[in-house]
Design an enzyme around this catalytic site. Structure first.
Site, PDB file in Angstrom:
ATOM      1  N   THR A 124      85.785  -7.200   5.495  1.00 58.88           N
ATOM      2  CA  THR A 124      85.714  -7.461   6.933  1.00 58.88           C
ATOM      3  C   THR A 124      86.729  -6.744   7.924  1.00 58.88           C
ATOM      4  O   THR A 124      87.012  -7.114   9.002  1.00 58.88           O
ATOM      5  CB  THR A 124      85.527  -8.956   7.301  1.00 58.88           C
ATOM      6  OG1 THR A 124      86.814  -9.567   6.810  1.00 58.88           O
ATOM      7  CG2 THR A 124      84.556  -9.594   6.241  1.00 58.88           C
ATOM      8  N   LYS A 162      85.600 -15.929  19.465  1.00 60.98           N
ATOM      9  CA  LYS A 162      85.226 -15.368  18.289  1.00 60.98           C
ATOM     10  C   LYS A 162      85.279 -16.436  16.951  1.00 60.98           C
ATOM     11  O   LYS A 162      86.048 -16.922  16.805  1.00 60.98           O
ATOM     12  CB  LYS A 162      85.693 -14.129  17.501  1.00 60.98           C
ATOM     13  CG  LYS A 162      85.568 -12.953  18.973  1.00 60.98           C
ATOM     14  CD  LYS A 162      86.015 -11.745  18.389  1.00 60.98           C
ATOM     15  CE  LYS A 162      87.649 -11.604  18.370  1.00 60.98           C
ATOM     16  NZ  LYS A 162      88.332 -10.612  18.204  1.00 60.98           N
ATOM     17  N   GLY A 207      88.682  -4.945  10.351  1.00 55.26           N
ATOM     18  CA  GLY A 207      88.419  -4.264  11.606  1.00 55.26           C
ATOM     19  C   GLY A 207      87.152  -5.012  12.253  1.00 55.26           C
ATOM     20  O   GLY A 207      86.919  -4.296  13.506  1.00 55.26           O
ATOM     21  N   THR A 208      86.881  -6.066  12.158  1.00 61.86           N
ATOM     22  CA  THR A 208      85.741  -6.673  12.785  1.00 61.86           C
ATOM     23  C   THR A 208      86.032  -7.064  14.062  1.00 61.86           C
ATOM     24  O   THR A 208      85.482  -6.695  15.203  1.00 61.86           O
ATOM     25  CB  THR A 208      85.287  -7.838  12.044  1.00 61.86           C
ATOM     26  OG1 THR A 208      86.300  -8.761  11.746  1.00 61.86           O
ATOM     27  CG2 THR A 208      84.489  -7.415  10.922  1.00 61.86           C
ATOM     28  N   GLY A 209      87.190  -7.380  14.376  1.00 58.49           N
ATOM     29  CA  GLY A 209      87.744  -7.639  15.765  1.00 58.49           C
ATOM     30  C   GLY A 209      87.789  -6.602  16.589  1.00 58.49           C
ATOM     31  O   GLY A 209      87.223  -6.427  17.820  1.00 58.49           O
ATOM     32  N   CYS A 210      88.421  -5.483  15.979  1.00 59.58           N
ATOM     33  CA  CYS A 210      88.634  -4.150  16.730  1.00 59.58           C
ATOM     34  C   CYS A 210      87.127  -3.601  17.160  1.00 59.58           C
ATOM     35  O   CYS A 210      86.982  -3.047  18.250  1.00 59.58           O
ATOM     36  CB  CYS A 210      89.608  -3.362  15.919  1.00 59.58           C
ATOM     37  SG  CYS A 210      91.059  -3.904  15.769  1.00 59.58           S
TER      38      CYS A 210
END
Length: 272
Positions: free
Chosen positions: A214, A181, A216-219
């Site tokens: 932003t 990512k 929590g974008t990965g989760c």
């Protein structure tokens, strides 16, 4: 008269930590599952005291408690796809990997939560090694951020070519597919992801969203991939649909608290 509506909906399981602020972790995963009309189940690994400004406390659950939650869900309800997030320590990682093998959990999405988007390491070196050597080879896809990809590949990542090289190195650890990512990258590479499945090396781009919020974008991305897999999509389609979902959620990010707010998981309700 009793009215009963019987729906056959897919089920997804998230094995992760709790975010008391509601922007990441289990809370983000369950919101994302619900958006995709997937029934969300969970196994909690740790409890955090956190808000938009940061984490002030983390308490791990015993590995036996994590195992009991997984067994309870799978033995009764069953799951079509599973994701892991913050597993916190070597003992929990080993216990989860054992359950994945014993219970035959397919469509495993591993978000290797070990380093924050700012570069701070969140778990110790023994946990990193266990995650890399024991859990990741069981995954359908692994979704490291820039700093996690650096640890897993042993490469410094500054350019698109670095991301591509890292994805190929991580694939050699035995995973089916890798999505490096680009949320932690700068300039034109911010938000650009690199996909590698052993054959196809692709660059996945969506619009850049200018927002400070932003959290929590990965989760959210990994849980959206999981939800799409639970619905029966192939891995490539699941990733592309998940990226589109996160991009739209960023466009409706929530300005709340005094720090970094969460993405708008339920953005259809926020549209005017």
């Amino acid at each position: 008269m009793t009215c009963q509506t019987q729906l056959n909906v897919p089920v997804a399981l998230t094995i992760a930590g709790s975010d008391s602020g509601g922007g990441a972790g289990i809370q983000a995963d369950l919101k994302t599952f619900a958006f995709h009309c997937v029934h969300g189940t969970s196994a909690l690994t740790c409890v955090t005291a956190q808000n938009t400004q940061g984490v002030s406390r983390v308490d791990a659950l015993p590995p036996e408690a994590v195992v009991a939650q997984i067994e309870a869900v799978v033995s009764d309800i069953g799951v079509q796809a599973t994701k892991t997030g913050m597993l916190l320590n070597q003992e929990i990682i080993q216990a989860v990997a054992t359950q994945v093998k014993i219970l035959g959990l397919d469509n495993l999405v591993v978000d290797p939560v070990m380093v924050s988007r700012t570069g701070a390491q969140l778990i110790d070196d023994s946990a990193v090694q266990c995650l890399r050597d024991v859990l990741m080879p069981l995954a359908a896809i692994v979704t490291p951020n820039r700093y996690e990809a650096q640890i897993l590949s042993g490469l410094a990542i500054h350019t698109l070519e670095d991301m591509q090289a890292a994805a190929q190195c991580i694939h050699q650890l035995g995973v089916t597919a890798v999505l490096v990512k680009g949320g932690g990258m700068t300039g034109s590479l911010r938000g650009v992801d690199v996909w590698f499945d052993g054959q196809e090396l692709s660059t996945l781009k969506t619009e850049q969203v200018e927002t400070h919020h932003t959290h929590g974008t990965g989760c959210t991305l990994s849980s959206a991939i999981t939800a799409n897999l639970a619905q029966g999509k192939d891995l490539g389609s699941a990733v592309r649909c998940a990226k589109d979902y996160v991009t739209t959620a960023l466009n409706y990010a929530l300005d709340m608290g005094q720090g970094t707010g969460p993405v708008g998981h339920f953005f259809p309700l926020l549209r005017s």
